[in-house]
Design a protein around this motif. Structure first.
Motif, PDB file in Angstrom:
ATOM      1  N   MET A   1     -27.247 -31.575  -5.973  1.00 20.10           N
ATOM      2  CA  MET A   1     -28.462 -32.563  -5.170  1.00 20.10           C
ATOM      3  C   MET A   1     -29.479 -32.031  -3.475  1.00 20.10           C
ATOM      4  O   MET A   1     -30.661 -32.973  -3.887  1.00 20.10           O
ATOM      5  CB  MET A   1     -27.543 -32.917  -4.179  1.00 20.10           C
ATOM      6  CG  MET A   1     -27.157 -34.693  -3.885  1.00 20.10           C
ATOM      7  SD  MET A   1     -25.578 -35.229  -3.500  1.00 20.10           S
ATOM      8  CE  MET A   1     -26.002 -34.767  -1.616  1.00 20.10           C
ATOM      9  N   THR A   2     -29.165 -31.172  -3.336  1.00 14.24           N
ATOM     10  CA  THR A   2     -30.377 -30.385  -2.741  1.00 14.24           C
ATOM     11  C   THR A   2     -31.918 -29.654  -3.598  1.00 14.24           C
ATOM     12  O   THR A   2     -32.248 -30.528  -3.285  1.00 14.24           O
ATOM     13  CB  THR A   2     -30.001 -28.783  -2.692  1.00 14.24           C
ATOM     14  OG1 THR A   2     -28.890 -29.460  -1.393  1.00 14.24           O
ATOM     15  CG2 THR A   2     -30.749 -28.461  -0.735  1.00 14.24           C
TER      16      THR A   2
ATOM     17  N   LEU B   1     -20.772 -25.348   5.594  1.00 10.48           N
ATOM     18  CA  LEU B   1     -19.460 -26.826   6.288  1.00 10.48           C
ATOM     19  C   LEU B   1     -19.480 -27.713   4.451  1.00 10.48           C
ATOM     20  O   LEU B   1     -18.170 -28.280   3.761  1.00 10.48           O
ATOM     21  CB  LEU B   1     -20.907 -27.823   6.446  1.00 10.48           C
ATOM     22  CG  LEU B   1     -20.649 -27.861   7.513  1.00 10.48           C
ATOM     23  CD1 LEU B   1     -22.157 -29.111   8.267  1.00 10.48           C
ATOM     24  CD2 LEU B   1     -19.487 -28.270   8.498  1.00 10.48           C
ATOM     25  N   VAL B   2     -19.803 -26.913   3.091  1.00 14.95           N
ATOM     26  CA  VAL B   2     -19.527 -26.864   1.765  1.00 14.95           C
ATOM     27  C   VAL B   2     -18.262 -26.907   1.430  1.00 14.95           C
ATOM     28  O   VAL B   2     -17.998 -25.311   1.515  1.00 14.95           O
ATOM     29  CB  VAL B   2     -21.048 -26.586   1.118  1.00 14.95           C
ATOM     30  CG1 VAL B   2     -19.912 -26.768  -0.359  1.00 14.95           C
ATOM     31  CG2 VAL B   2     -22.149 -27.179   1.559  1.00 14.95           C
ATOM     32  N   GLN B   3     -17.300 -28.034   0.980  1.00 16.38           N
ATOM     33  CA  GLN B   3     -16.514 -26.948   0.814  1.00 16.38           C
ATOM     34  C   GLN B   3     -16.281 -26.401  -0.953  1.00 16.38           C
ATOM     35  O   GLN B   3     -17.417 -27.014  -2.133  1.00 16.38           O
ATOM     36  CB  GLN B   3     -15.360 -28.344   0.492  1.00 16.38           C
ATOM     37  CG  GLN B   3     -14.803 -28.549   1.594  1.00 16.38           C
ATOM     38  CD  GLN B   3     -14.030 -30.333   1.655  1.00 16.38           C
ATOM     39  OE1 GLN B   3     -13.300 -30.193   0.890  1.00 16.38           O
ATOM     40  NE2 GLN B   3     -14.074 -30.375   2.250  1.00 16.38           N
TER      41      GLN B   3
ATOM     42  N   LEU C   1     -22.387 -29.425  -7.365  1.00 15.24           N
ATOM     43  CA  LEU C   1     -22.609 -31.046  -6.628  1.00 15.24           C
ATOM     44  C   LEU C   1     -23.274 -30.927  -5.378  1.00 15.24           C
ATOM     45  O   LEU C   1     -25.004 -31.152  -5.792  1.00 15.24           O
ATOM     46  CB  LEU C   1     -21.457 -30.946  -5.954  1.00 15.24           C
ATOM     47  CG  LEU C   1     -21.195 -33.464  -5.370  1.00 15.24           C
ATOM     48  CD1 LEU C   1     -21.917 -33.695  -7.170  1.00 15.24           C
ATOM     49  CD2 LEU C   1     -20.669 -33.995  -4.938  1.00 15.24           C
ATOM     50  N   MET C   2     -23.503 -30.114  -4.202  1.00 18.37           N
ATOM     51  CA  MET C   2     -24.256 -30.160  -3.263  1.00 18.37           C
ATOM     52  C   MET C   2     -25.454 -29.007  -4.127  1.00 18.37           C
ATOM     53  O   MET C   2     -26.534 -30.022  -3.225  1.00 18.37           O
ATOM     54  CB  MET C   2     -23.545 -29.639  -1.848  1.00 18.37           C
ATOM     55  CG  MET C   2     -22.512 -30.468  -1.251  1.00 18.37           C
ATOM     56  SD  MET C   2     -23.075 -31.806  -1.128  1.00 18.37           S
ATOM     57  CE  MET C   2     -23.910 -31.558   0.545  1.00 18.37           C
TER      58      MET C   2
ATOM     59  N   THR D   1     -33.689 -33.112  -4.478  1.00 14.41           N
ATOM     60  CA  THR D   1     -34.510 -33.686  -3.793  1.00 14.41           C
ATOM     61  C   THR D   1     -35.541 -33.328  -4.346  1.00 14.41           C
ATOM     62  O   THR D   1     -36.704 -33.752  -3.811  1.00 14.41           O
ATOM     63  CB  THR D   1     -33.630 -33.908  -2.223  1.00 14.41           C
ATOM     64  OG1 THR D   1     -32.514 -34.512  -2.773  1.00 14.41           O
ATOM     65  CG2 THR D   1     -34.569 -34.288  -1.112  1.00 14.41           C
TER      66      THR D   1
ATOM     67  N   HIS E   1     -15.492 -26.825  -3.575  1.00 13.08           N
ATOM     68  CA  HIS E   1     -15.507 -26.925  -5.065  1.00 13.08           C
ATOM     69  C   HIS E   1     -16.442 -28.083  -5.214  1.00 13.08           C
ATOM     70  O   HIS E   1     -16.375 -28.829  -5.882  1.00 13.08           O
ATOM     71  CB  HIS E   1     -13.568 -27.626  -5.723  1.00 13.08           C
ATOM     72  CG  HIS E   1     -13.185 -28.629  -4.307  1.00 13.08           C
ATOM     73  ND1 HIS E   1     -13.094 -28.192  -3.134  1.00 13.08           N
ATOM     74  CD2 HIS E   1     -13.340 -30.182  -4.444  1.00 13.08           C
ATOM     75  CE1 HIS E   1     -12.760 -29.842  -2.796  1.00 13.08           C
ATOM     76  NE2 HIS E   1     -12.531 -30.925  -2.879  1.00 13.08           N
ATOM     77  N   LEU E   2     -17.693 -28.482  -4.222  1.00 11.89           N
ATOM     78  CA  LEU E   2     -17.937 -30.061  -4.645  1.00 11.89           C
ATOM     79  C   LEU E   2     -19.391 -28.920  -4.380  1.00 11.89           C
ATOM     80  O   LEU E   2     -20.234 -29.367  -3.959  1.00 11.89           O
ATOM     81  CB  LEU E   2     -17.835 -30.154  -2.888  1.00 11.89           C
ATOM     82  CG  LEU E   2     -16.190 -31.475  -2.729  1.00 11.89           C
ATOM     83  CD1 LEU E   2     -17.141 -31.770  -1.847  1.00 11.89           C
ATOM     84  CD2 LEU E   2     -16.903 -32.351  -4.242  1.00 11.89           C
TER      85      LEU E   2
ATOM     86  N   VAL F   1     -32.059 -24.814   2.978  1.00 14.17           N
ATOM     87  CA  VAL F   1     -30.906 -26.152   3.266  1.00 14.17           C
ATOM     88  C   VAL F   1     -29.637 -25.528   2.517  1.00 14.17           C
ATOM     89  O   VAL F   1     -28.623 -25.739   3.479  1.00 14.17           O
ATOM     90  CB  VAL F   1     -31.093 -27.168   2.764  1.00 14.17           C
ATOM     91  CG1 VAL F   1     -30.605 -28.476   2.213  1.00 14.17           C
ATOM     92  CG2 VAL F   1     -32.991 -27.990   3.120  1.00 14.17           C
TER      93      VAL F   1
ATOM     94  N   MET G   1     -26.018 -24.651   5.006  1.00 17.84           N
ATOM     95  CA  MET G   1     -24.983 -25.926   5.393  1.00 17.84           C
ATOM     96  C   MET G   1     -23.712 -25.349   3.887  1.00 17.84           C
ATOM     97  O   MET G   1     -22.562 -25.627   4.804  1.00 17.84           O
ATOM     98  CB  MET G   1     -25.357 -27.174   4.109  1.00 17.84           C
ATOM     99  CG  MET G   1     -26.578 -27.433   2.621  1.00 17.84           C
ATOM    100  SD  MET G   1     -25.935 -28.893   2.570  1.00 17.84           S
ATOM    101  CE  MET G   1     -26.441 -28.847   0.751  1.00 17.84           C
TER     102      MET G   1
END
Lengths: 204, 191
Positions: free
Chosen positions: A81-82, A69-71, A77-78, A85, A73-74, A62, A66
């Motif tokens: 989160m992945t 698409l992920v910036q 966090l992403m 989950t 500095h984020l 995953v 992505m």
């Protein structure tokens, strides 16, 4: 990270490296919390290894999907989160189909979320490589990790219970080494295994 | 301002929604199995503790502070109450200990102890799972409070519970939890 890259089959290279050369337990020394905590017996250790393999492969795939698409500095966090989950899904699956193991592993299954092996692979591999490579990297690192857990657990269960996978194998009159069940036994086993692997396999 | 916010975060928001929905789907699929597992474990334990009971009625009662307390009454074929099963909990050496205590209908004799949850030190407090310790609670009279003894004969069925050596805190925690649960249960049955 790929100094000795195998250009023809990079996915295979990533897979093989995870098994030993970059073994999470013996080479990178990451993911130590479950390595010490759930290796008193082989069964929970293998269950933990399987959960880590599942989470690692899913999160690698995953994250790799992505990654564009992920910036920047984020990204942490992403990633978290992945991973959270998939860890929750793994926790639910264990609770539903292996309730006994789930009870034994207790808090250590939700704690996979903060296992640095998984976030480390997301950062080092999945965020830079394609899906195919990330998938095989997940398998390699996951199996390498499970081998590490299994090695610890085999030694500890053998000495602490005189058994392997719950079956007694030691001779009659074998005195169980209770210390191997305790945290002290985990540190002893890990130290000895690390020392041995460094002694015999040190790069000249 | 808002435009910038959306530009920065749209992907995180979308991903959050997708992850949230997939978790909800998993929860919907597996919830029943998980609850069924817990119920099955409870009823298996109760059947072991009170083999003469055929059915178990779930009952609940509130104490003066309004705390709900759940217990189970075991009935035989004719619907006569043959015993009660109730929960006892207390803090052990490492973590909370949750026990299931069974007593006969007159609350004068214990019918045994089952362990629902424990995380005591392996090789020490963990021995509370062994029949050598747990078995002492079977058929033990509960007219007065149970006490912990350092030495004694575990085969004698009296209100003295012989502690696990090296695990005094665990032994005392178990006895204390059982005593409290019996006391509370008396209050409920006496009503």
């Amino acid at each position: 990270m790929a100094n000795n890259a195998v250009p023809k089959k990079p996915a295979a290279g990533f897979f093989i490296r995870g098994l030993w050369e970059e073994s999470p337990v013996f080479r990178q020394l990451i993911g130590m919390c479950p390595t010490l905590a759930v290796t008193a017996q082989l069964k929970p250790a293998i269950t933990m290894g399987a959960s880590v393999i599942f989470v690692l492969i899913c999160s690698n795939v995953v994250v790799s999907l992505m990654r564009k698409l992920v910036q920047g500095h984020l990204r942490l966090l992403m990633f978290t989160m992945t991973i959270a989950t998939f860890v929750t899904i793994a926790d639910y699956l264990l609770k539903a189909y292996l309730p006994e193991m789930s009870e034994k592993l207790g808090a250590y299954v939700p704690l996979i979320i903060v296992n640095c092996l998984i976030i480390g692979r997301a950062e080092a591999c999945a965020n830079r490589q394609g899906v195919w490579i990330s998938f095989w990297d997940g398998w390699g690192q996951g199996i390498g990790y499970t081998i590490g857990l299994a090695a610890m657990a085999t030694i500890r269960e053998l000495l602490a219970d005189g058994a392997i996978w719950g079956h007694p194998v030691m001779w009659d009159g074998f005195v169980n080494w209770n210390v191997m069940k305790l945290p002290a036994g985990a540190f002893l086993t890990l130290g000895i295994l690390l020392g041995l692997s460094n002694h015999f396999l040190r790069k000249k | 301002m808002i435009r910038k916010f959306i530009q920065q975060s749209w992907f995180a928001l979308v991903a959050m929604a997708i992850f949230g929905m997939s978790l909800a789907a998993v929860d919907g699929q597996l919830k029943e199995t998980i609850e069924g597992n817990a119920l099955k474990k409870l009823s298996d334990q109760m059947r072991l503790l009170l083999p003469e009971a055929k059915t178990f009625d779930k009952k609940s009662s509130r104490d003066a502070q309004g705390v709900e307390y759940i217990y189970y009454a075991g009935n035989d074929e004719s619907g006569q109450v043959v015993g009660y099963v109730f929960e006892a909990r207390g803090s052990g050496f490492a973590d909370v200990i949750v026990l299931l205590v069974a007593a006969d209908a007159s609350m004068s004799t214990l019918k045994g102890l089952a362990i629902l949850q424990t995380n005591e030190t392996p090789g020490f407090g963990d021995k509370m799972k062994d029949d050598a310790f747990k078995g002492q609670f079977l058929d033990c009279p509960i007219g007065e409070k149970l006490t912990v003894a350092k030495t004694g004969d575990r085969m004698v069925k009296d209100r003295e519970i012989v502690a696990i050596s090296g695990a005094t805190i665990t032994s005392e925690a178990v006895v204390k939890a059982v005593n409290e649960a019996i006391e509370r249960m008396r209050g409920i049955i006496g009503k």
